[in-house]
Design a protein around this motif. Structure first.
Motif, PDB file in Angstrom:
ATOM      1  N   MET A   1       0.822  -1.176   0.000  1.00  0.00           N
ATOM      2  CA  MET A   1       0.000   0.000   0.000  1.00  0.00           C
ATOM      3  C   MET A   1       0.869   1.243   0.000  1.00  0.00           C
ATOM      4  O   MET A   1       1.849   1.277   0.708  1.00  0.00           O
ATOM      5  CB  MET A   1      -0.770   0.011   1.286  1.00  0.00           C
ATOM      6  CG  MET A   1      -2.176  -0.090   1.245  1.00  0.00           C
ATOM      7  SD  MET A   1      -2.686  -0.625   2.876  1.00  0.00           S
ATOM      8  CE  MET A   1      -1.789  -2.114   3.119  1.00  0.00           C
ATOM      9  N   LYS A   2       0.393   2.258  -0.726  1.00  0.00           N
ATOM     10  CA  LYS A   2       1.227   3.456  -0.826  1.00  0.00           C
ATOM     11  C   LYS A   2       0.313   4.675  -0.942  1.00  0.00           C
ATOM     12  O   LYS A   2      -0.605   4.687  -1.741  1.00  0.00           O
ATOM     13  CB  LYS A   2       2.112   3.299  -2.052  1.00  0.00           C
ATOM     14  CG  LYS A   2       2.817   4.502  -2.498  1.00  0.00           C
ATOM     15  CD  LYS A   2       3.672   4.140  -3.697  1.00  0.00           C
ATOM     16  CE  LYS A   2       3.448   5.139  -4.784  1.00  0.00           C
ATOM     17  NZ  LYS A   2       4.169   4.925  -5.966  1.00  0.00           N
ATOM     18  N   ARG A   3       0.558   5.660  -0.120  1.00  0.00           N
ATOM     19  CA  ARG A   3      -0.202   6.905  -0.231  1.00  0.00           C
ATOM     20  C   ARG A   3       0.355   7.665  -1.416  1.00  0.00           C
ATOM     21  O   ARG A   3       1.530   7.915  -1.515  1.00  0.00           O
ATOM     22  CB  ARG A   3      -0.060   7.728   1.041  1.00  0.00           C
ATOM     23  CG  ARG A   3      -0.936   8.957   1.045  1.00  0.00           C
ATOM     24  CD  ARG A   3      -0.957   9.600   2.408  1.00  0.00           C
ATOM     25  NE  ARG A   3      -1.510   8.761   3.428  1.00  0.00           N
ATOM     26  CZ  ARG A   3      -2.824   8.659   3.688  1.00  0.00           C
ATOM     27  NH1 ARG A   3      -3.680   9.307   2.973  1.00  0.00           N
ATOM     28  NH2 ARG A   3      -3.254   7.886   4.659  1.00  0.00           N
TER      29      ARG A   3
ATOM     30  N   LEU B   1      -3.535   0.551  -3.760  1.00  0.00           N
ATOM     31  CA  LEU B   1      -3.565  -0.717  -3.047  1.00  0.00           C
ATOM     32  C   LEU B   1      -2.857  -1.802  -3.847  1.00  0.00           C
ATOM     33  O   LEU B   1      -2.784  -1.732  -5.070  1.00  0.00           O
ATOM     34  CB  LEU B   1      -5.020  -1.140  -2.804  1.00  0.00           C
ATOM     35  CG  LEU B   1      -5.890  -0.159  -2.014  1.00  0.00           C
ATOM     36  CD1 LEU B   1      -7.315  -0.669  -1.929  1.00  0.00           C
ATOM     37  CD2 LEU B   1      -5.317   0.054  -0.622  1.00  0.00           C
ATOM     38  N   ASP B   2      -2.397  -2.837  -3.140  1.00  0.00           N
ATOM     39  CA  ASP B   2      -1.763  -3.959  -3.823  1.00  0.00           C
ATOM     40  C   ASP B   2      -2.838  -4.892  -4.411  1.00  0.00           C
ATOM     41  O   ASP B   2      -4.008  -4.820  -4.048  1.00  0.00           O
ATOM     42  CB  ASP B   2      -0.812  -4.708  -2.890  1.00  0.00           C
ATOM     43  CG  ASP B   2      -1.517  -5.259  -1.661  1.00  0.00           C
ATOM     44  OD1 ASP B   2      -2.535  -5.952  -1.803  1.00  0.00           O
ATOM     45  OD2 ASP B   2      -1.047  -4.985  -0.544  1.00  0.00           O
ATOM     46  N   ASP B   3      -2.424  -5.796  -5.311  1.00  0.00           N
ATOM     47  CA  ASP B   3      -3.356  -6.653  -6.043  1.00  0.00           C
ATOM     48  C   ASP B   3      -4.195  -7.549  -5.135  1.00  0.00           C
ATOM     49  O   ASP B   3      -5.388  -7.739  -5.381  1.00  0.00           O
ATOM     50  CB  ASP B   3      -2.610  -7.515  -7.069  1.00  0.00           C
ATOM     51  CG  ASP B   3      -2.114  -6.702  -8.252  1.00  0.00           C
ATOM     52  OD1 ASP B   3      -2.622  -5.578  -8.479  1.00  0.00           O
ATOM     53  OD2 ASP B   3      -1.214  -7.187  -8.961  1.00  0.00           O
ATOM     54  N   SER B   4      -3.607  -8.109  -4.090  1.00  0.00           N
ATOM     55  CA  SER B   4      -4.381  -9.010  -3.223  1.00  0.00           C
ATOM     56  C   SER B   4      -5.465  -8.249  -2.459  1.00  0.00           C
ATOM     57  O   SER B   4      -6.578  -8.754  -2.283  1.00  0.00           O
ATOM     58  CB  SER B   4      -3.461  -9.763  -2.258  1.00  0.00           C
ATOM     59  OG  SER B   4      -2.826  -8.884  -1.373  1.00  0.00           O
ATOM     60  N   THR B   5      -5.176  -7.033  -2.032  1.00  0.00           N
ATOM     61  CA  THR B   5      -6.176  -6.221  -1.337  1.00  0.00           C
ATOM     62  C   THR B   5      -7.287  -5.816  -2.288  1.00  0.00           C
ATOM     63  O   THR B   5      -8.467  -5.856  -1.937  1.00  0.00           O
ATOM     64  CB  THR B   5      -5.511  -4.971  -0.721  1.00  0.00           C
ATOM     65  OG1 THR B   5      -4.452  -5.393   0.140  1.00  0.00           O
ATOM     66  CG2 THR B   5      -6.514  -4.151   0.069  1.00  0.00           C
TER      67      THR B   5
ATOM     68  N   GLU C   1      -9.597  -8.765  -2.791  1.00  0.00           N
ATOM     69  CA  GLU C   1     -10.431  -9.005  -1.618  1.00  0.00           C
ATOM     70  C   GLU C   1     -11.586  -8.000  -1.537  1.00  0.00           C
ATOM     71  O   GLU C   1     -12.725  -8.371  -1.264  1.00  0.00           O
ATOM     72  CB  GLU C   1      -9.578  -8.940  -0.350  1.00  0.00           C
ATOM     73  CG  GLU C   1     -10.326  -9.392   0.867  1.00  0.00           C
ATOM     74  CD  GLU C   1      -9.432  -9.533   2.083  1.00  0.00           C
ATOM     75  OE1 GLU C   1      -9.993  -9.625   3.190  1.00  0.00           O
ATOM     76  OE2 GLU C   1      -8.198  -9.537   1.939  1.00  0.00           O
ATOM     77  N   ILE C   2     -11.307  -6.748  -1.785  1.00  0.00           N
ATOM     78  CA  ILE C   2     -12.354  -5.728  -1.745  1.00  0.00           C
ATOM     79  C   ILE C   2     -13.351  -5.970  -2.877  1.00  0.00           C
ATOM     80  O   ILE C   2     -14.569  -5.912  -2.673  1.00  0.00           O
ATOM     81  CB  ILE C   2     -11.754  -4.310  -1.831  1.00  0.00           C
ATOM     82  CG1 ILE C   2     -10.949  -4.001  -0.563  1.00  0.00           C
ATOM     83  CG2 ILE C   2     -12.854  -3.271  -2.034  1.00  0.00           C
ATOM     84  CD1 ILE C   2     -10.161  -2.712  -0.623  1.00  0.00           C
ATOM     85  N   GLU C   3     -12.855  -6.273  -4.061  1.00  0.00           N
ATOM     86  CA  GLU C   3     -13.730  -6.490  -5.214  1.00  0.00           C
ATOM     87  C   GLU C   3     -14.721  -7.624  -4.961  1.00  0.00           C
ATOM     88  O   GLU C   3     -15.875  -7.545  -5.376  1.00  0.00           O
ATOM     89  CB  GLU C   3     -12.882  -6.795  -6.451  1.00  0.00           C
ATOM     90  CG  GLU C   3     -13.698  -6.955  -7.717  1.00  0.00           C
ATOM     91  CD  GLU C   3     -12.844  -7.195  -8.952  1.00  0.00           C
ATOM     92  OE1 GLU C   3     -13.425  -7.128 -10.047  1.00  0.00           O
ATOM     93  OE2 GLU C   3     -11.629  -7.431  -8.836  1.00  0.00           O
TER      94      GLU C   3
ATOM     95  N   ILE D   1      -4.766  12.320 -12.875  1.00  0.00           N
ATOM     96  CA  ILE D   1      -5.531  11.224 -13.462  1.00  0.00           C
ATOM     97  C   ILE D   1      -5.096   9.971 -12.713  1.00  0.00           C
ATOM     98  O   ILE D   1      -3.905   9.653 -12.677  1.00  0.00           O
ATOM     99  CB  ILE D   1      -5.274  11.081 -14.972  1.00  0.00           C
ATOM    100  CG1 ILE D   1      -5.749  12.345 -15.693  1.00  0.00           C
ATOM    101  CG2 ILE D   1      -5.996   9.845 -15.517  1.00  0.00           C
ATOM    102  CD1 ILE D   1      -5.485  12.360 -17.183  1.00  0.00           C
ATOM    103  N   ILE D   2      -6.051   9.316 -12.078  1.00  0.00           N
ATOM    104  CA  ILE D   2      -5.731   8.125 -11.302  1.00  0.00           C
ATOM    105  C   ILE D   2      -6.175   6.888 -12.064  1.00  0.00           C
ATOM    106  O   ILE D   2      -7.062   6.941 -12.913  1.00  0.00           O
ATOM    107  CB  ILE D   2      -6.324   8.194  -9.882  1.00  0.00           C
ATOM    108  CG1 ILE D   2      -7.835   8.399  -9.917  1.00  0.00           C
ATOM    109  CG2 ILE D   2      -5.673   9.332  -9.099  1.00  0.00           C
ATOM    110  CD1 ILE D   2      -8.484   8.384  -8.558  1.00  0.00           C
ATOM    111  N   SER D   3      -5.529   5.765 -11.752  1.00  0.00           N
ATOM    112  CA  SER D   3      -5.800   4.540 -12.496  1.00  0.00           C
ATOM    113  C   SER D   3      -5.960   3.354 -11.550  1.00  0.00           C
ATOM    114  O   SER D   3      -6.028   3.514 -10.336  1.00  0.00           O
ATOM    115  CB  SER D   3      -4.693   4.308 -13.520  1.00  0.00           C
ATOM    116  OG  SER D   3      -3.444   4.283 -12.896  1.00  0.00           O
ATOM    117  N   LYS D   4      -5.978   2.173 -12.136  1.00  0.00           N
ATOM    118  CA  LYS D   4      -6.255   0.905 -11.453  1.00  0.00           C
ATOM    119  C   LYS D   4      -5.556   0.790 -10.099  1.00  0.00           C
ATOM    120  O   LYS D   4      -4.390   1.126  -9.956  1.00  0.00           O
ATOM    121  CB  LYS D   4      -5.806  -0.249 -12.348  1.00  0.00           C
ATOM    122  CG  LYS D   4      -6.029  -1.597 -11.744  1.00  0.00           C
ATOM    123  CD  LYS D   4      -5.560  -2.693 -12.646  1.00  0.00           C
ATOM    124  CE  LYS D   4      -5.760  -4.031 -11.957  1.00  0.00           C
ATOM    125  NZ  LYS D   4      -5.352  -5.135 -12.786  1.00  0.00           N
ATOM    126  N   GLY D   5      -6.333   0.298  -9.134  1.00  0.00           N
ATOM    127  CA  GLY D   5      -5.783   0.039  -7.815  1.00  0.00           C
ATOM    128  C   GLY D   5      -5.826   1.215  -6.876  1.00  0.00           C
ATOM    129  O   GLY D   5      -5.279   1.144  -5.778  1.00  0.00           O
TER     130      GLY D   5
END
Length: 124
Positions: free
Chosen positions: A1-3, A12-16, A19-21, A64-68
């Motif tokens: 995770m990174k602000r 967020l990382d792929d596993s998180t 899980e949320i999805e 512009i923000i993207s995936k994750g």
């Protein structure tokens, strides 16, 4: 995770993300749409699964923000007005995170990085 920035946009990382999805509703936007406006308190937070969202201030694109990317959660949980408007681009897929989903996620992940991250968003 990174602000990513001080605007409470978090990657967020792929596993998180996975899980949320699995835990909340998702939606793909066929056309460009406004998610929330500068000065408005979002009614849900968002996790960007695919595509892009433009963050605007004074009607000018600032990022512009993207995936994750997780955004709007702090404002949702603290009932704070957003410093930016969010405009979703066509074909973008997002998860909707309402207050109860965020609180359940915190409870389920107590003592873990992601649970603590969500907890910090609520307290600040």
């Amino acid at each position: 995770m990174k602000r990513v920035s001080e605007e409470n946009i978090i990657e967020l990382d792929d596993s998180t993300i996975c899980e949320i999805e699995q835990a909340v509703d998702t939606h793909t936007f066929p056309i460009q749409s406004d998610l929330f406006y500068e000065g408005q308190i979002p009614i849900v937070g968002y996790l960007l699964l695919d595509g892009h969202v433009q963050m605007l201030r004074n009607k000018k694109v600032k990022a512009i923000i993207s995936k994750g990317t997780l955004f709007g959660v702090k404002e949702l949980m603290t009932n704070s007005p957003s410093h930016y408007s969010a405009q979703i681009l066509p074909g973008t897929k997002v998860c909707f995170l309402d207050k109860s989903s965020v609180l359940e996620f915190i409870e389920k992940h107590q003592g873990q990085d992601i649970g603590e991250l969500f907890q910090k968003l609520i307290k600040t």
